[in-house]
Design an enzyme around this catalytic site. Structure first.
Site, short mmCIF file in Angstrom:
data_model
loop_
_atom_site.label_atom_id
_atom_site.label_comp_id
_atom_site.label_asym_id
_atom_site.label_seq_id
_atom_site.Cartn_x
_atom_site.Cartn_y
_atom_site.Cartn_z
N PHE A 95 0.85 -1.19 0.00
CA PHE A 95 0.00 0.00 0.00
C PHE A 95 0.88 1.24 0.00
O PHE A 95 1.75 1.39 0.87
CB PHE A 95 -0.92 0.03 1.22
CG PHE A 95 -1.85 1.23 1.21
CD1 PHE A 95 -3.00 1.21 0.43
CD2 PHE A 95 -1.54 2.37 1.93
CE1 PHE A 95 -3.83 2.33 0.38
CE2 PHE A 95 -2.37 3.49 1.89
CZ PHE A 95 -3.52 3.47 1.11
N LYS A 121 2.36 9.91 8.43
CA LYS A 121 1.64 9.47 9.62
C LYS A 121 2.15 10.02 10.96
O LYS A 121 1.67 11.05 11.41
CB LYS A 121 1.57 7.94 9.65
CG LYS A 121 0.65 7.41 8.53
CD LYS A 121 0.12 6.03 8.80
CE LYS A 121 -1.05 5.68 7.89
NZ LYS A 121 -0.71 5.14 6.58
N ASP A 140 9.12 2.93 1.82
CA ASP A 140 7.91 3.60 2.32
C ASP A 140 7.80 3.28 3.81
O ASP A 140 7.35 2.20 4.20
CB ASP A 140 6.69 3.09 1.54
CG ASP A 140 5.40 3.78 1.99
OD1 ASP A 140 5.39 4.36 3.09
OD2 ASP A 140 4.41 3.73 1.23
C1 LIG Z 1 -0.94 5.43 5.16
C2 LIG Z 1 0.07 4.99 4.17
C3 LIG Z 1 0.24 5.66 2.95
C4 LIG Z 1 -0.64 6.81 2.52
O1 LIG Z 1 -0.59 7.87 3.40
P1 LIG Z 1 -1.79 8.95 3.38
O2 LIG Z 1 -1.33 9.98 4.38
O3 LIG Z 1 -3.02 8.23 3.80
O4 LIG Z 1 -1.89 9.47 2.02
C5 LIG Z 1 1.23 5.22 2.10
N1 LIG Z 1 2.04 4.20 2.43
C6 LIG Z 1 1.91 3.53 3.60
C7 LIG Z 1 2.83 2.42 3.91
C8 LIG Z 1 0.91 3.89 4.50
O5 LIG Z 1 0.77 3.22 5.64
#
Ligand SMILES: *Cc1c(COP(=O)(O)O)cnc(C)c1O
Length: 406
Positions: free
Chosen positions: A149, A262, A233
């Site tokens: 994701f 986050k 990420d």
């Molecule tokens: C939450 C998340 C995203 C996206 O972040 P948003 O602030 O919701 O756009 C991307 N990569 C990972 C691994 C995430 O946990």
């Protein structure tokens, strides 16, 4: 709390707010679990005054819990001083946070930081970075992992390894390939036409799935060999959650770029792209920007959160939280618990039956927030400030939850 002439009536009945949500909010969102009105430490309260132990923390965002005085003070004083200036100007909190990120990521003097407002925007910036790694022009492919994701905007959605999320919005970015999370798949896919490989050190949204042993190290070797960027990420795994500032720091490798969001500012919207080494030379002036990105308000919040994590030893606490929660979950000895995944204060429970939604619903009923990431996975990501009182409350509530569901 009804404001005259304004539709801010908070103490309304359940039917009323659900109806209003359905009427006013975009149909892209699922029905909410509750209407929350207040938080303090590791607890939140709903509109009916019911208290919950919050072991999701806004999906690994509220690192300091709710209404932490350090964050409240920093945001209050910054908004009263200088909230926003645009990219035409620098500000002290912006530079302080950039320098802090260079230090805690280990990117050091060769590190560069780009600020934005969310995780998906940090990924978008990283995709543009990948496009600048062109080589002779043939370097156009981007690899990401099945089940990953990376966000919901068109670029980051292209990387997200869940076909059901992508399909309604195709055609997406050309040149993106989703490969299995195995060394063999990576070896087969990578060559000199790959501009970047995107990897989550732990796949949070997929249910807190760990990578196979040695995968990151091999990804580092292969990307280096082929001139591709290794982009991690750490939007969910970063900022102390896994028991180190960043999860990659436990693997002994260094990426070319890191995307963050986050937890950085404890709930104030922020995202960041941090580059290491030669990747820091790719962007040139004017190639990327954001009106809000790196504004004094958001970066002051970031400095407050990261400063408090350091001061209060919350990285060490994340490791303790991880060990303690794993002990508690194992000691409940429920036949529903098939495996415990993740690292530090990012805990995944693999279930023996597809009852994750029932578990999350029952937990809510009992006053505990945990998250069903899919049919058979529970994700737990508490604030990093918790201690014995919260551990005991969790033990009691989660024991009752698992007993009730099995
Ligand atoms: C939450 C998340 C995203 C996206 O972040 P948003 O602030 O919701 O756009 C991307 N990569 C990972 C691994 C995430 O946990």
């Amino acid at each position: 709390m009804t404001e005259q002439g304004n539709a801010v009536h908070i103490n309304v009945g359940e039917q009323d707010w659900r109806q209003r949500f359905g009427d006013a909010m975009m149909g892209s969102l699922a029905a909410p679990l509750a209407m929350l009105v207040r938080g303090e430490g590791a607890h939140v309260w709903d509109v009916d005054g019911k208290r919950y132990l919050d072991f999701l923390a806004g999906i690994a965002v509220n690192a300091l819990g709710h209404a932490h005085p350090v964050l409240v003070d920093a945001v209050s004083s910054q908004v009263a001083t200088l909230a926003h200036v645009s990219n035409y100007f620098a500000s002290p909190p912006q530079l302080e946070l950039a320098e802090r990120l260079r230090r805690i990521t280990g990117a050091g003097d060769r590190g560069r930081v780009f600020f934005c407002n969310s995780g998906t925007e940090a990924v978008e910036a990283a995709i543009k970075l990948a496009r600048l790694n062109r080589g002779d022009g043939s370097r156009t492919r981007i690899l990401s992992l099945v089940n990953s994701f990376h966000g919901r905007t068109m670029g980051s959605l292209s990387l997200t390894g869940k076909p059901a999320m992508r399909e309604p919005f195709e055609p997406l970015l050309p040149g993106v390939e989703h490969i299995d999370s195995t060394v063999e798949a990576l070896e087969a896919a990578i060559d000199d036409t790959v501009a970047a490989v995107f990897i989550e050190p732990i796949k949070g949204e997929a249910g807190v799935l760990d990578l196979p042993e040695g995968f990151l190290a091999r990804a580092r070797e292969l990307t280096q060999e082929h001139g591709a960027l290794l982009i991690l990420d750490e939007i969910q795994t970063g900022v102390g959650r896994t028991g180190s500032w960043f999860a990659f720091q436990q693997s002994g490798i260094e990426p070319d770029a890191l995307v963050l969001a986050k937890g950085i500012a404890g709930g104030v919207p922020i995202g960041a792209l941090v580059t290491f080494g030669w990747a820091s030379d790719l962007f040139t002036p004017g190639q990327h920007g954001s009106t809000f990105g790196g504004n004094p308000l958001a970066t002051a919040a970031g400095n407050a959160v990261l400063g408090e994590i350091e001061r209060a030893g919350l990285i060490e606490n994340a490791a303790i939280i991880g060990t303690t929660l794993r002990e508690i979950i194992a000691s409940i000895d429920s036949p529903l618990v098939a495996e415990i995944r993740g690292q530090g204060a990012l805990v995944g429970i693999g279930l023996s039956k597809p009852v994750a939604a029932e578990i999350a619903t029952k937990a809510m009923e009992l006053g505990l927030i945990v998250n069903a990431t899919n049919d058979s996975s529970i994700r737990i990501a508490p604030p990093l400030i918790i201690g014995d009182a919260e551990f005991e409350e969790f033990r009691e509530l989660f024991t009752k939850t698992l007993e009730a569901v099995s």
